[in-house]
Design an enzyme around this catalytic site. Sequence first.
Site, PDB file in Angstrom:
ATOM      1  N   PHE A 113      79.571  -1.484 -18.912  1.00 58.00           N
ATOM      2  CA  PHE A 113      79.974  -1.111 -17.547  1.00 58.00           C
ATOM      3  C   PHE A 113      80.978   0.041 -17.532  1.00 58.00           C
ATOM      4  O   PHE A 113      81.981   0.006 -16.795  1.00 58.00           O
ATOM      5  CB  PHE A 113      80.568  -2.313 -16.802  1.00 58.00           C
ATOM      6  CG  PHE A 113      79.579  -3.347 -16.347  1.00 58.00           C
ATOM      7  CD1 PHE A 113      78.213  -3.159 -16.465  1.00 58.00           C
ATOM      8  CD2 PHE A 113      80.026  -4.543 -15.794  1.00 58.00           C
ATOM      9  CE1 PHE A 113      77.304  -4.131 -16.048  1.00 58.00           C
ATOM     10  CE2 PHE A 113      79.128  -5.519 -15.366  1.00 58.00           C
ATOM     11  CZ  PHE A 113      77.768  -5.309 -15.495  1.00 58.00           C
ATOM     12  N   SER A 171      74.070  -8.492 -17.226  1.00 57.27           N
ATOM     13  CA  SER A 171      74.290  -7.599 -18.364  1.00 57.27           C
ATOM     14  C   SER A 171      74.800  -8.415 -19.546  1.00 57.27           C
ATOM     15  O   SER A 171      75.707  -9.236 -19.393  1.00 57.27           O
ATOM     16  CB  SER A 171      75.311  -6.516 -18.014  1.00 57.27           C
ATOM     17  OG  SER A 171      75.708  -5.819 -19.181  1.00 57.27           O
ATOM     18  N   ASN A 173      76.491  -7.222 -21.959  1.00 55.30           N
ATOM     19  CA  ASN A 173      77.535  -6.443 -22.624  1.00 55.30           C
ATOM     20  C   ASN A 173      78.938  -6.649 -22.074  1.00 55.30           C
ATOM     21  O   ASN A 173      79.874  -5.980 -22.495  1.00 55.30           O
ATOM     22  CB  ASN A 173      77.168  -4.952 -22.562  1.00 55.30           C
ATOM     23  CG  ASN A 173      75.829  -4.681 -23.212  1.00 55.30           C
ATOM     24  OD1 ASN A 173      75.562  -5.151 -24.304  1.00 55.30           O
ATOM     25  ND2 ASN A 173      74.973  -3.933 -22.521  1.00 55.30           N
TER      26      ASN A 173
END
Length: 360
Positions: A113, A171, A173
């Site tokens: 992000f 996500s 991550n």
Amino acid sequence: MSFFRCIGRSALFMLDPEHAHRLAIVGLKSGLNGCQKVVDKRLSVTIAGLKFKNFIGLAAGFDKNAEVVDEIFRLGFGFTEIGTVTPKPQIGNPKPRLFRLKEDEAIINRMGFNNDGHQVVDDRLRICKKAGVVGVNIGANKDTVDKIDDYTVGIAHFYDVADYFTVNISSPNTPGLRDLQARDSLHLLLNAISKARKEQEKKHGFSIPIFLKIAPDLSEKELDDIAEEIKLSDFDGLIVSNTTLSRQGLNNSHFSNEEGGLSGRPLFERSTIVLAKMRQKLGKEIAIIGVGGVKDAQTALEKVKAGADLIQLYSGMVYEGPNLVITILKEILQMMQQDGVDNIKDYRDHNLEHWAKFPL
């Protein structure tokens, strides 16, 4: 074979992936790709109160910071999704964090992000001409304790500039983010976001559609739970799916063991199976945007036949070049002519049973 595949891709692929991405952004700002359009009412779709000029959108991740919103529409897209955007700017994970798996036409990313934050992105959006539908993909900062609060802040911040919101809880991550897909956490999240939307609707006098973006790495039970919570909420639909942690089906690529989410051609099958299963669970009325492994007219149309109202792509453009959307739209129109189909939506669910029968 296109000029891009013969010459342009080889040149870009000599560069570090992030440098190549930056160069693509700069190129779009410079107008190097001209202006391309395929305008045909047979390609238009209306869902969640929004009219899309055509059914193909650019997935979040390419234009994270709303730098080339207007330029994206010159590539033929019917809509675009900026972000993921978090309340505070953040630099993301350490580099290298983006890898091309050329043999598989895939990408692994662990970007984390990285973005300019709400205020900077909001300022850019407000000066865009917006030649099509523009969605805002919102997320949570890595160091935020109450991640749900970051999403409600995003709803409030972009409410009068976004055409729709995507709530990104899938996500891989950002530590702990996918935990929000668990039923109890998801229930709290959806309720909080619905409350935030109602507050903004009262303030501004209109309602903005909201989509939930889910992971492909979910069990049948987890999909059941998500479907039930979506039906209990006032969310407008789903985006299926984000990147996968699986490495199934990859060639022995140099980067296949890198951590992060996998996108591109290997994601197509799994994401399409999940799409079809969610269409079965949600019924015909709730909107679904299909994303994952779209690289040509055949894969684009198959997403629709598996239950998608709209589709998105990103990795496919990395490998096929900036003319991909125009090529897909032209070929889809030819297919529609041959099949005697009046509108792209008439293909929806044609292969639903075929895809939904596969195990996860």
